[in-house]
Enzyme design. Structure first.
Site, PDB file in Angstrom:
ATOM      1  CE  LYS A 125      -4.447   0.666   0.216  1.00 34.99           C
ATOM      2  NZ  LYS A 125      -5.803  -0.052  -0.508  1.00 34.99           N
ATOM      3  CG  ASP A 165      -7.521   2.740  -0.951  1.00 33.37           C
ATOM      4  OD1 ASP A 165      -7.560   1.794  -1.344  1.00 33.37           O
ATOM      5  OD2 ASP A 165      -7.325   3.801  -0.562  1.00 33.37           O
TER       6      ASP A 165
HETATM    7  P1  NDP Z   1     -12.646   7.506  -3.245  1.00 33.90           P
HETATM    8  O1  NDP Z   1     -11.681   8.677  -3.118  1.00 33.90           O
HETATM    9  O2  NDP Z   1     -13.928   7.587  -4.681  1.00 33.90           O
HETATM   10  O3  NDP Z   1     -14.129   7.506  -2.373  1.00 33.90           O
HETATM   11  C1  NDP Z   1     -14.173   7.617  -0.407  1.00 33.90           C
HETATM   12  C2  NDP Z   1     -15.370   7.595  -0.064  1.00 33.90           C
HETATM   13  O4  NDP Z   1     -15.126   7.372   1.413  1.00 33.90           O
HETATM   14  C3  NDP Z   1     -16.020   9.241  -0.367  1.00 33.90           C
HETATM   15  O5  NDP Z   1     -17.036   9.655  -0.560  1.00 33.90           O
HETATM   16  C4  NDP Z   1     -14.890  10.231   0.896  1.00 33.90           C
HETATM   17  O6  NDP Z   1     -16.114  11.385   1.701  1.00 33.90           O
HETATM   18  C5  NDP Z   1     -15.154   9.011   1.883  1.00 33.90           C
HETATM   19  N1  NDP Z   1     -14.497   8.879   3.403  1.00 33.90           N
HETATM   20  C6  NDP Z   1     -13.018   8.657   3.232  1.00 33.90           C
HETATM   21  N2  NDP Z   1     -12.752   9.255   3.610  1.00 33.90           N
HETATM   22  C7  NDP Z   1     -13.798   9.055   5.193  1.00 33.90           C
HETATM   23  C8  NDP Z   1     -13.416   9.637   6.323  1.00 33.90           C
HETATM   24  N3  NDP Z   1     -12.605   9.461   7.001  1.00 33.90           N
HETATM   25  N4  NDP Z   1     -14.768   9.516   6.911  1.00 33.90           N
HETATM   26  C9  NDP Z   1     -15.686   9.440   6.126  1.00 33.90           C
HETATM   27  N5  NDP Z   1     -15.958   9.729   4.888  1.00 33.90           N
HETATM   28  C10 NDP Z   1     -14.747   8.956   4.480  1.00 33.90           C
HETATM   29  O7  NDP Z   1     -12.281   6.408  -2.292  1.00 33.90           O
HETATM   30  P2  NDP Z   1     -12.719   4.851  -3.026  1.00 33.90           P
HETATM   31  O8  NDP Z   1     -14.227   4.369  -3.007  1.00 33.90           O
HETATM   32  O9  NDP Z   1     -11.785   4.040  -4.196  1.00 33.90           O
HETATM   33  O10 NDP Z   1     -12.103   4.069  -1.586  1.00 33.90           O
HETATM   34  C11 NDP Z   1     -13.192   3.453  -0.371  1.00 33.90           C
HETATM   35  C12 NDP Z   1     -13.040   2.607   0.340  1.00 33.90           C
HETATM   36  O11 NDP Z   1     -13.422   1.588  -0.756  1.00 33.90           O
HETATM   37  C13 NDP Z   1     -11.698   2.829   0.966  1.00 33.90           C
HETATM   38  O12 NDP Z   1     -11.756   2.329   2.137  1.00 33.90           O
HETATM   39  C14 NDP Z   1     -10.692   2.204   0.054  1.00 33.90           C
HETATM   40  O13 NDP Z   1      -9.492   1.972   0.763  1.00 33.90           O
HETATM   41  C15 NDP Z   1     -11.675   0.740  -0.612  1.00 33.90           C
HETATM   42  N6  NDP Z   1     -11.882   0.101  -1.218  1.00 33.90           N
HETATM   43  C16 NDP Z   1     -10.877   0.336  -2.848  1.00 33.90           C
HETATM   44  C17 NDP Z   1     -11.006   0.345  -3.261  1.00 33.90           C
HETATM   45  C18 NDP Z   1     -10.802   0.388  -4.774  1.00 33.90           C
HETATM   46  O14 NDP Z   1     -11.017  -0.228  -6.215  1.00 33.90           O
HETATM   47  N7  NDP Z   1     -11.351   1.552  -5.122  1.00 33.90           N
HETATM   48  C19 NDP Z   1     -10.682  -1.378  -3.594  1.00 33.90           C
HETATM   49  C20 NDP Z   1     -10.890  -2.462  -2.210  1.00 33.90           C
HETATM   50  C21 NDP Z   1     -11.035  -1.114  -1.415  1.00 33.90           C
HETATM   51  P3  NDP Z   1     -15.293  13.095   1.342  1.00 33.90           P
HETATM   52  O15 NDP Z   1     -15.306  13.145  -0.039  1.00 33.90           O
HETATM   53  O16 NDP Z   1     -16.257  13.416   1.649  1.00 33.90           O
HETATM   54  O17 NDP Z   1     -14.162  12.304   1.734  1.00 33.90           O
HETATM   55  O1  2IT Z   2      -8.054  -1.827  -1.116  1.00 30.05           O
HETATM   56  C1  2IT Z   2      -7.857  -2.375  -2.297  1.00 30.05           C
HETATM   57  O2  2IT Z   2      -7.853  -3.549  -2.739  1.00 30.05           O
HETATM   58  C2  2IT Z   2      -6.868  -1.163  -3.766  1.00 30.05           C
HETATM   59  N1  2IT Z   2      -7.267   0.297  -3.069  1.00 30.05           N
HETATM   60  C3  2IT Z   2      -7.014  -1.569  -4.467  1.00 30.05           C
HETATM   61  C4  2IT Z   2      -5.706  -1.928  -4.831  1.00 30.05           C
HETATM   62  C5  2IT Z   2      -5.559  -2.083  -6.211  1.00 30.05           C
HETATM   63  O3  2IT Z   2      -4.188  -2.748  -6.381  1.00 30.05           O
HETATM   64  O4  2IT Z   2      -6.579  -2.511  -7.665  1.00 30.05           O
END
Ligand code: NDP
Ligand code: 2IT
Length: 445
Positions: A125, A165
């Site tokens: 990460k 992420d």
């Molecule tokens: P984005 O940046 O696209 O969206 C994040 C969302 O979560 C936003 O709505 C944001 O709100 C909210 N958020 C972030 N931090 C906080 C916080 N501290 N408190 C409340 N709300 C918060 O990120 P992703 O959708 O990609 O990621 C969301 C989750 O999914 C994370 O935990 C990430 O690690 C996980 N994940 C992502 C993957 C991917 O492929 N993208 C794969 C697997 C897991 P705001 O805009 O107000 O910050």
């Molecule tokens: O938490 C996760 O699995 C991710 N943010 C995606 C990682 C990736 O390499 O696609």
């Protein structure tokens, strides 16, 4: 815990002030005790002592110049946690809260998640405390270029392949890819989540949210249930939340709420996803702007209140520890039947235990959200072949992978005497392949 107790104590002692890392390690080690009992040779070879220690941790200064001409300084990180089963793989988080504890918990989780996909990827990460919110495209570009100038020394298509992420989407990956290509003078799949014109995979954007629903669908069906007619609450409104909402709706559910870090919207008639996509993906706006599209919806300040909304299925897709034990109890009291973790570690350990004790169908993050990284691995395969599959081909592979993860996690839970507990099942199924590989490689590091 008997055998692994000292491993956990050492982690806590050697990594002070890293509560998220302690939490992630505690949850995994508690599950792995039966594995340690079954494999004294792994204990003897120090597999468990080594698996909790990153292979390499890189921290670096990232300086860039803002639009006013002022020099800004951020901190960049890459935690290369484990490469036993493949090149390091995992996302880059850009959020002001980023620190070593968060990087290490995410890297540690990634090791097991990536193993669960069945694909050859190690765990890592990275990220920075840079906040892309409110920055111009030029500022984001200069940050990304500076960040990549250092990171480029440590990654490569066969070494370490970062991706998106929180805070890192297509725009950021584009700027980082452009800088890497220039520095390395090569066109390779060094990052995933790339644009479709320049080496990206179809369905990668949708993959985490879709994969979460495929996983939960397999789980529900195994218990004689489906998404059809269910009321769903999804937290967050970013990449994962948006495409979880899309797939859950396609599967017949009604999603009634979404949030961001300021507050949540409730639309009892069902979320208008086209409006959300315009707000979040086109305008980079805030979720409260939804009321401009749907005046009958409500907006409430503060994000944790979203768990007070009555629902059948909860899909936390925002961030770590967004469901504490009180929110879990509220969800249970309101009749929730299933919880699928789209975010990484969104439930505290007490919240997880409350769900398990109440017999809720609980899909833990490292299994339920593995669809994103699995599709990243499919992007790597396509890049290596210099070929690309259709959306339908990638989506079908993603669905198959998520169904397999469900099967493998439930089988591991059953085999080790914890039938129905996918937390234990996912941790064990994810660990075995990594541990076997580390054992085979000897004590090199
Ligand atoms: P984005 O940046 O696209 O969206 C994040 C969302 O979560 C936003 O709505 C944001 O709100 C909210 N958020 C972030 N931090 C906080 C916080 N501290 N408190 C409340 N709300 C918060 O990120 P992703 O959708 O990609 O990621 C969301 C989750 O999914 C994370 O935990 C990430 O690690 C996980 N994940 C992502 C993957 C991917 O492929 N993208 C794969 C697997 C897991 P705001 O805009 O107000 O910050
Ligand atoms: O938490 C996760 O699995 C991710 N943010 C995606 C990682 C990736 O390499 O696609």
């Amino acid at each position: 815990m008997e055998i692994l107790k000292s491993v956990l104590e050492d982690v806590i002692k050697r990594n002070p002030n890293e509560p998220e890392f302690h939490q992630a390690v505690t949850e995994v080690l508690e599950s792995l005790e039966p594995v340690a009992k079954a494999h004294p040779e792994w204990v003897e070879a120090g597999i468990f002592d080594r698996i909790v220690e990153p292979e390499r941790q890189i921290v670096f200064r990232v300086s860039w110049v803002d639009d006013a001409g002022k020099v800004r300084v951020n901190r960049g990180y890459r935690v290369q946690f484990n490469s036993a089963i493949g090149p390091y793989k995992g996302g880059i988080r850009l959020h002001p809260s980023v620190n070593f504890s968060i990087m290490k918990f995410l890297g540690f989780e990634q090791v097991f998640k990536n193993a669960l996909t069945g694909l050859p990827i190690g765990g890592a990460k990275g990220g920075s405390d840079f906040d892309p919110k409110g920055k111009s495209d030029g500022e984001v570009m200069r940050f990304c270029q500076s960040f990549m100038t250092e990171l480029a020394k440590h990654i490569g298509p066969d070494t370490d392949v970062p991706a998106g992420d929180i805070g890192t989407g297509a725009r950021e990956i584009g700027y980082m890819f452009g800088q890497y290509k220039r520095l390395a003078n090569e066109y390779t799949g060094v990052l995933t989540g790339k644009g479709l014109d320049w080496g990206g995979s179809l369905a990668r954007t949708e993959a985490t949210g879709y994969g979460l629903c495929y996983f939960m669908d397999a789980y529900l069906k195994d218990k004689g249930e489906t998404f059809q007619g269910k009321t769903v609450v999804v937290s967050g409104s970013g990449n994962v939340a948006i495409f979880a909402t899309e797939k859950a709706t396609e599967l017949g559910a009604k999603v009634v709420a979404l949030s961001d870090s300021n507050g949540y919207i409730y639309d009892p008639e069902g979320i208008d996803l086209a409006a959300v996509k315009e707000i979040k993906l086109v305008k980079r706006g805030r979720i409260k702007e939804y009321l401009e599209y749907r005046p009958n919806a409500t907006y409430t300040e503060g994000c944790s209140g979203i768990w007070k909304i009555k629902c059948d299925i909860a899909l936390p897709c925002a961030t770590q520890n967004e469901i504490d034990v009180n929110s879990a109890k509220t969800l249970i009291a309101n009749g929730v039947m299933a919880v699928g973790e789209g975010a990484n570690m969104p439930s505290t350990i007490d919240a997880i235990n409350a769900f398990l004790d109440a017999g809720i169908l609980f899909g833990p993050a490292k299994a339920a959200n593995a669809g994103g990284v699995a599709t990243s691995a499919l992007e790597m395969s396509q890049n290596s072949m210099r070929y690309s599959w259709s959306f339908e081909e990638v989506d079908a592979k993603l669905k198959g992978i998520m169904e397999n993860i469900y099967k493998n996690a439930s089988k591991a839970a059953k085999d080790y005497g914890h039938e129905g507990n996918l937390v234990v099942g996912a941790n064990i199924a994810g660990c075995e392949k990594v541990a076997r590989s580390m054992y085979a490689h000897g004590v090199a590091y």
